[in-house]
Design a protein around this motif. Structure first.
Motif, mmCIF file in Angstrom:
data_model
loop_
_atom_site.group_PDB
_atom_site.id
_atom_site.type_symbol
_atom_site.label_atom_id
_atom_site.label_comp_id
_atom_site.label_asym_id
_atom_site.label_seq_id
_atom_site.Cartn_x
_atom_site.Cartn_y
_atom_site.Cartn_z
ATOM 1 N N ASN A 404 0.842 -1.173 -0.034
ATOM 2 C CA ASN A 404 0.070 0.059 0.074
ATOM 3 C C ASN A 404 0.783 1.171 0.056
ATOM 4 O OD1 ASN A 404 -3.022 -0.789 0.526
ATOM 5 N ND2 ASN A 404 -1.742 -2.071 1.628
ATOM 6 N N GLY A 405 2.201 1.271 0.358
ATOM 7 C CA GLY A 405 2.790 2.488 0.348
ATOM 8 C C GLY A 405 3.307 2.867 -1.131
ATOM 9 N N TRP A 681 8.748 1.789 -9.762
ATOM 10 C CA TRP A 681 7.544 2.515 -10.212
ATOM 11 C C TRP A 681 6.228 1.779 -9.897
ATOM 12 C CZ3 TRP A 681 3.356 1.907 -13.022
ATOM 13 C CH2 TRP A 681 2.893 3.270 -13.800
ATOM 14 N N ARG A 682 5.374 2.343 -9.514
ATOM 15 C CA ARG A 682 4.188 2.148 -9.199
ATOM 16 C C ARG A 682 3.239 3.031 -9.524
ATOM 17 N NH1 ARG A 682 4.186 -0.413 -3.221
ATOM 18 N NH2 ARG A 682 5.942 -2.232 -3.547
ATOM 19 N N ARG A 700 3.109 -4.029 -9.606
ATOM 20 C CA ARG A 700 1.789 -4.157 -9.460
ATOM 21 C C ARG A 700 1.104 -4.941 -8.348
ATOM 22 N NH1 ARG A 700 -2.239 -3.665 -14.789
ATOM 23 N NH2 ARG A 700 -2.895 -1.322 -14.498
ATOM 24 N N GLY A 701 0.112 -4.930 -7.783
ATOM 25 C CA GLY A 701 -0.257 -5.857 -6.862
ATOM 26 C C GLY A 701 -0.991 -7.096 -7.230
ATOM 27 N N LEU A 726 6.213 -10.511 -1.256
ATOM 28 C CA LEU A 726 5.309 -9.935 -0.356
ATOM 29 C C LEU A 726 3.880 -9.532 -1.008
ATOM 30 C CD1 LEU A 726 7.646 -7.906 2.061
ATOM 31 C CD2 LEU A 726 6.422 -9.956 2.347
ATOM 32 N N GLY A 727 3.507 -10.289 -2.262
ATOM 33 C CA GLY A 727 2.334 -10.186 -2.797
ATOM 34 C C GLY A 727 2.428 -9.315 -3.926
ATOM 35 N N MET A 728 3.623 -8.592 -4.387
ATOM 36 C CA MET A 728 3.897 -7.619 -5.489
ATOM 37 C C MET A 728 4.116 -8.659 -6.616
ATOM 38 S SD MET A 728 2.715 -4.890 -4.423
ATOM 39 C CE MET A 728 3.185 -3.799 -5.510
ATOM 40 N N HIS A 729 4.132 -7.881 -7.890
ATOM 41 C CA HIS A 729 4.296 -8.767 -9.152
ATOM 42 C C HIS A 729 4.970 -7.303 -9.998
ATOM 43 C CE1 HIS A 729 1.909 -12.163 -8.335
ATOM 44 N NE2 HIS A 729 1.357 -11.485 -7.796
#
Length: 763
Positions: A404-405, A681-682, A700-701, A726-729
């Protein structure tokens, strides 16, 4: 002849309110008792039972009547308050009038859910009357009260009983504003009504004490019978023995305090501050710390929440203060409690009752980071054994921050979303502090993320050429908060909700949030950007008061009384915050080593009993409202965050460095903006230029396919994402894949809503 009609008029009574939040003192026992009492204007205010989140009465006060008339002592406001020692919360209050002297001692029974009140009235031909306003379970119009040998009330599974060891000569129950005891005196000049019962309303009780000296017992239980049993038992106990048990427990605790050497005045305030924080800990839910045993501007409204809720931020700040004065076990209990209130997604509710039930529904990233920092501090001082529940808490919290950050839905003042220097600092430090508890791949990932976010703090929150530059002779400064990039970031606007939702340019607003960058070790005290912003806040937010300097939260704040001193009602004028005096004092230590002016100022910003408020008054005196420059306003008092800031500032003054600072963070960054090896980059934190020599991770998540090209006219290429951590891709580009001077154009092939290519200038 008294009025003996069975039904008091005025049902259900006027709309109820709580008491003023300007407390004289708060108290609890350290034994089995589950009762917390507050005191204001020399009488009992809200009493909380069976946890710190549940106020059960509005107040319990006294009327003195004689041949020359009558006086309600809380309105006379001619009293003094004292305690045996600053860390022994046994308030002794003396009310004085032209023809009377009323001495009261308030003792929370350490073994029963009871508040004992020893009283002694001196004066000729005087009678003493007690008045109590039940507000059981926080409900508005549903209390039922009975007046007889004792004064009792019930609502659902909460009941009270007020009993006098010499009994009541007569008693009455009525509806507030119509048939209560105060109305009787106001209309008739004496007690004439003796209504036996008032049902299902905003009720009040009054009893004429049969003797002018003795002891009252106010007790709480699930039933009236249970409350009566406790009251009778409490009055049967030897009062002096109860005092010895109460004071002995507090003396034992107080002797363990490690207060740095200071002047007598500062030491007194420090001991009191530690006790105030200790008093706010729940016993049913050990480690729970509500923000304040008060309701801000409570005498004007009937808010179920008030400040008798747990804010994770305030609780951790209080725990840091406990560590600073040697109360490591107390701080560890708060950490264990926070493990119990964490949500499955790794976050904590915006605030919640001590049992963990959420109240407001916002998400604040600093409130996810701070428990991790508390864990790290306890570990650093050797008072933490990493057990599986702690590891799980850290893993979940780090996962939430990663996913989320770096932007937060709400800043620390719970008003705006975006990039806050305070929240960014807490998040980055938490990632660094947690890294060595993680598997190697996760550790490397969170450190990479922390480095990237740290390097970009200024990109998000530091404006150059903003409107405050020229007036103050600087070339840039940190803003209070910047909106998200899709809301134009530093060029966007911020809604100021407490003045009716007005919008102000982000670059117009400054606060003290940036000071935590120095306090944590992310930036140096002599960093030009820091010095620029200190110059601005000292000019824009600082005010000199008779108590000393203090600061507004930000320019344009509306959270405080109106100009005429009337209570905040959703709008107002933001006042000065003593805890911000403490934050500025911490910077003074980093800059020149001396925070004594700020410590002295905070110690003078207190109420009659030495409690620190949320806010102090900053305008001309308004005596009829009890508002004096540099002294407490109608905001929450005490505020445990303010007391915590005072203790931490004293410890920092003694040690020369912030008490909550972590060596692992200081060693990694050394006060300097890092050069991150990899930028992330998000969509919530994009960038359009990448410095040379950096790797690029587009994240991305959820899984995605990246369509990209590195040269104009080149055929687009596609690359599927891979799980990172931790759930990111993400899709990773090494520095060698990114030729300097080129432009990376990309889009997400599997996103039907994508409106066009995104670009990043390379090198």
């Amino acid at each position: 002849m008294g009025d003996t009609r069975n039904e008091p008029p005025g049902k259900p009574g006027i709309n109820p309110t709580w008491s003023s939040s300007a407390k004289d003192m708060v108290s609890t026992a350290l034994g089995a008792s589950r009762l917390w009492a507050t005191f204001g204007y020399g009488i009992v205010n809200e009493v909380y039972w069976p946890s710190t989140g549940q106020p059960q009465i509005r107040d319990l006060g006294f009327i003195i009547a004689g041949p020359d008339g009558w006086t309600e002592v809380k309105r006379a406001q001619r009293y003094s308050i004292s305690m045996p020692k600053p860390y022994v919360p046994l308030p002794r209050v003396v009310h004085r009038g032209d023809n009377y002297r009323l001495e009261l001692e308030y003792l929370v029974h350490p073994l029963r859910d009871a508040l004992l009140i020893r009283y002694k009235l001196d004066g000729d031909d005087l009678k003493l009357y007690s008045l109590i306003s039940p507000h059981l379970n926080g409900e508005r119009h549903d209390n039922t009260a009975w007046a007889g040998e004792d004064l009792s009330a019930q609502l659902g599974y909460a009941a009270l009983c007020l009993r006098n060891d010499s009994g009541f000569s007569r008693a009455s129950a009525g509806y507030v504003g119509f048939s209560d005891g105060w109305q009787d005196f106001d209309k008739n000049g004496k007690m004439t009504w003796t209504y036996p019962e008032a049902g299902e309303g905003n009720v009040a009780l009054m009893g004429e004490l049969a003797a002018n000296s003795g002891t009252l017992a106010l007790c709480f239980a699930e039933t009236v019978e249970g409350a009566r049993t406790l009251a009778r038992s409490s009055l049967a106990d030897d009062y002096d023995d109860v005092v010895r048990i109460f004071t002995g427990q507090w003396e034992d605790w107080g002797r363990t305090l490690d207060i740095p050497h200071a002047s007598p005045e500062i030491k007194h305030e420090a001991q009191l501050s530690a006790a105030v924080i200790k008093i706010h800990e729940d016993r049913t839910y050990a480690g729970a710390m509500v923000a304040s045993l008060s309701v801000p501007w409570g005498s004007s409204h009937d808010d179920l929440g008030g400040y008798h809720l747990v804010w994770t931020r305030d609780a951790v700040e209080a725990a840091f203060a406990m560590i600073a004065v040697g109360q490591l076990t107390d701080a560890a209990r708060t950490l264990a409690y926070l493990v119990g209130t964490q949500a499955e997604d790794g976050s904590w509710a915006q605030n919640y009752f001590p049992d963990g039930q959420g109240y407001w529904e916002g998400k604040q990233l600093d409130e996810v980071a701070l428990p991790v920092l508390l864990m790290a501090k306890l570990r650093a001082v050797g008072h933490l054994t990493i057990a599986r529940p702690i590891e799980t808490m850290v893993e979940k919290a780090v996962g939430f921050m990663v996913r989320n950050g770096p932007m937060t839905d709400q800043d620390r003042w719970e008003e705006n979303s975006g990039a806050s220097p305070f929240t960014l600092t807490a998040t980055i430090c938490a990632l660094v502090a947690a890294a060595d508890l993680m598997a190697p791949e996760e550790r490397d990932y969170v450190l990479s993320l922390a480095d990237c976010w740290n390097e970009r703090i200024e990109d998000w929150t530091y404006t150059t050429g903003g409107p405050l530059c020229a007036p103050h002779g600087v070339d840039g400064y940190y803003v209070r908060i910047a909106p998200r990039s899709d809301q134009k970031g530093l060029r966007g606007v911020v809604e100021i909700r407490n003045v009716g939702g007005e919008e102000t340019a982000a670059a117009d607003l400054v606060g003290l949030e940036f000071l935590t960058l120095v306090r944590s070790g992310l930036r140096a005290a002599d960093d030009p950007g820091i010095l620029n912003t200190v110059k601005i806040i000292d000019a824009v937010l600082r005010r000199e008061t008779p108590s000393g300097p203090s600061y507004h939260r930000y320019n344009g704040d509306g959270y405080g009384e109106h100009a005429d001193g009337s209570p905040y009602d959703g709008k107002g004028i933001g006042r000065l915050w003593p805890l911000l005096t403490g934050e500025r004092g911490h910077f003074a230590i980093s800059a020149d080593g001396d925070a004594r002016p700020y410590l002295d100022a905070m110690s003078r910003m207190t109420g009659p009993g030495g409690l620190l408020p949320e806010q102090i008054w900053d305008s001309d005196p308004i005596p009829e409202r009890g508002l004096w420059p540099g002294k407490p306003s109608g905001s929450a008092m005490p505020l445990i965050w303010a007391h915590a800031e005072f203790l931490k500032l004293l410890a920092a003054q003694a040690d020369g460095r912030p008490s909550e600072a972590l060596a692992v963070v200081e060693q990694r960054y050394g006060g300097k903006r890092p050069t991150a090896a990899q930028w992330h980059w998000r969509e919530n934190s994009p960038f359009d230029a990448l410095p040379a020599g950096r790797a690029l991770l587009i994240e991305r998540g959820a899984p995605f396919i990246l369509r990209y090209r590195l040269a104009d006219g080149a055929q687009p290429r596609e690359k599927p994402s891979a799980p990172t951590q931790l759930g990111m891709h993400g899709v990773l580009f090494a520095p060698a894949d990114l030729p300097a001077g080129a432009t990376l154009s990309f889009s997400f092939a599997d996103d039907a809503s994508e409106g066009g290519d995104l670009t990043i200038a390379l090198g």
